[in-house]
Scaffold this motif. Sequence first.
Motif, mmCIF file in Angstrom:
data_model
loop_
_atom_site.group_PDB
_atom_site.id
_atom_site.type_symbol
_atom_site.label_atom_id
_atom_site.label_comp_id
_atom_site.label_asym_id
_atom_site.label_seq_id
_atom_site.Cartn_x
_atom_site.Cartn_y
_atom_site.Cartn_z
ATOM 1 N N LEU A 176 0.822 -1.201 0.000
ATOM 2 C CA LEU A 176 0.000 0.000 0.000
ATOM 3 C C LEU A 176 0.862 1.260 0.000
ATOM 4 C CD1 LEU A 176 -2.728 -1.065 2.574
ATOM 5 C CD2 LEU A 176 -3.134 -0.477 0.174
ATOM 6 N N LEU A 177 0.456 2.227 -0.790
ATOM 7 C CA LEU A 177 1.102 3.539 -0.871
ATOM 8 C C LEU A 177 2.573 3.449 -1.273
ATOM 9 C CD1 LEU A 177 -0.503 5.202 2.281
ATOM 10 C CD2 LEU A 177 -1.253 5.383 -0.099
ATOM 11 N N GLU A 178 2.942 2.361 -1.917
ATOM 12 C CA GLU A 178 4.340 2.169 -2.310
ATOM 13 C C GLU A 178 4.827 3.300 -3.212
ATOM 14 O OE1 GLU A 178 6.856 -1.098 -4.941
ATOM 15 O OE2 GLU A 178 5.159 -1.776 -3.729
ATOM 16 N N PHE A 179 3.979 3.728 -4.138
ATOM 17 C CA PHE A 179 4.396 4.777 -5.072
ATOM 18 C C PHE A 179 4.612 6.114 -4.372
ATOM 19 C CE2 PHE A 179 -0.213 5.232 -4.980
ATOM 20 C CZ PHE A 179 -0.394 6.603 -4.949
ATOM 21 N N GLY A 180 3.997 6.293 -3.203
ATOM 22 C CA GLY A 180 4.137 7.553 -2.479
ATOM 23 C C GLY A 180 4.773 7.389 -1.116
ATOM 24 N N ILE A 181 5.539 6.312 -0.940
ATOM 25 C CA ILE A 181 6.053 6.011 0.400
ATOM 26 C C ILE A 181 6.997 7.095 0.911
ATOM 27 C CG2 ILE A 181 8.046 4.639 -0.338
ATOM 28 C CD1 ILE A 181 5.604 3.958 2.610
#
Length: 240
Positions: free
Chosen positions: A17-22
């Motif tokens: 989850l939220l990997e692209f915006g970590i």
Amino acid sequence: MNVLLFSNGKVAGNTSLLEFGIDWVAEAIERTGAKKLLFIPFAMIRGEYDDRLAQLNSVVAPFGASVTGIHQAQDPVEAIKAADGFIVSGGNTWVLNKMLHDQGLIGPLRNAILKQDKLYIGWSAGTNIACPTIRTTNDMPIVSAAILPSLNLVPFQINPHYIEANISGHMGETRDERIEEFLIQNPHEIVVGIPEGTMLKVEGGKLTYHTATGAPLKLFQYQQEAKYFNAQDDIQAFME
């Protein structure tokens, strides 16, 4: 105010989850010191609250933070008071908003976010409820006694998962046409379409746009040609 409003929780190829915006999440946790986060899972229809809670703990653990679930709290209002910040999952916006109202949580959340500057992270439905109302959600109203007003953290409407597409052979309205219909009925409002892999951030009173894909956001206004804004563009006027 410290608010991160994601269009979605994952993009193609992401495994968490939220990997692209970590990096955006990590910066916000570090900057605000929000180590005790409260997960609000009420939008989830297909899936288990506790499974999502475990996933989120894996996401934030490297930053010294932990997540508990409001669904496990004996007193949800006290859980809001005790938390340093909030994570609100995607799912069905109508269900989420109704449950927040039914449990008397809108006021406590607004107080925590707006007056105590507690961190708010939402995606999809969690982004919809940050608007004055949930009228620009993409979700079906699958519950009766639907409630429109929500947290009103930002003064404009957002359309998450925004896609600029016209599918051949599809005779229903495009996303742009649906937003146009909204503006015909609500000509003094604006709608911000944020595509997958993007985020709106409010730090203090400053609004900025962030994108992991390079895609711009799209601003819709009544009887005006839609405008595109990139990550480096000034969008502070949306907050007026």
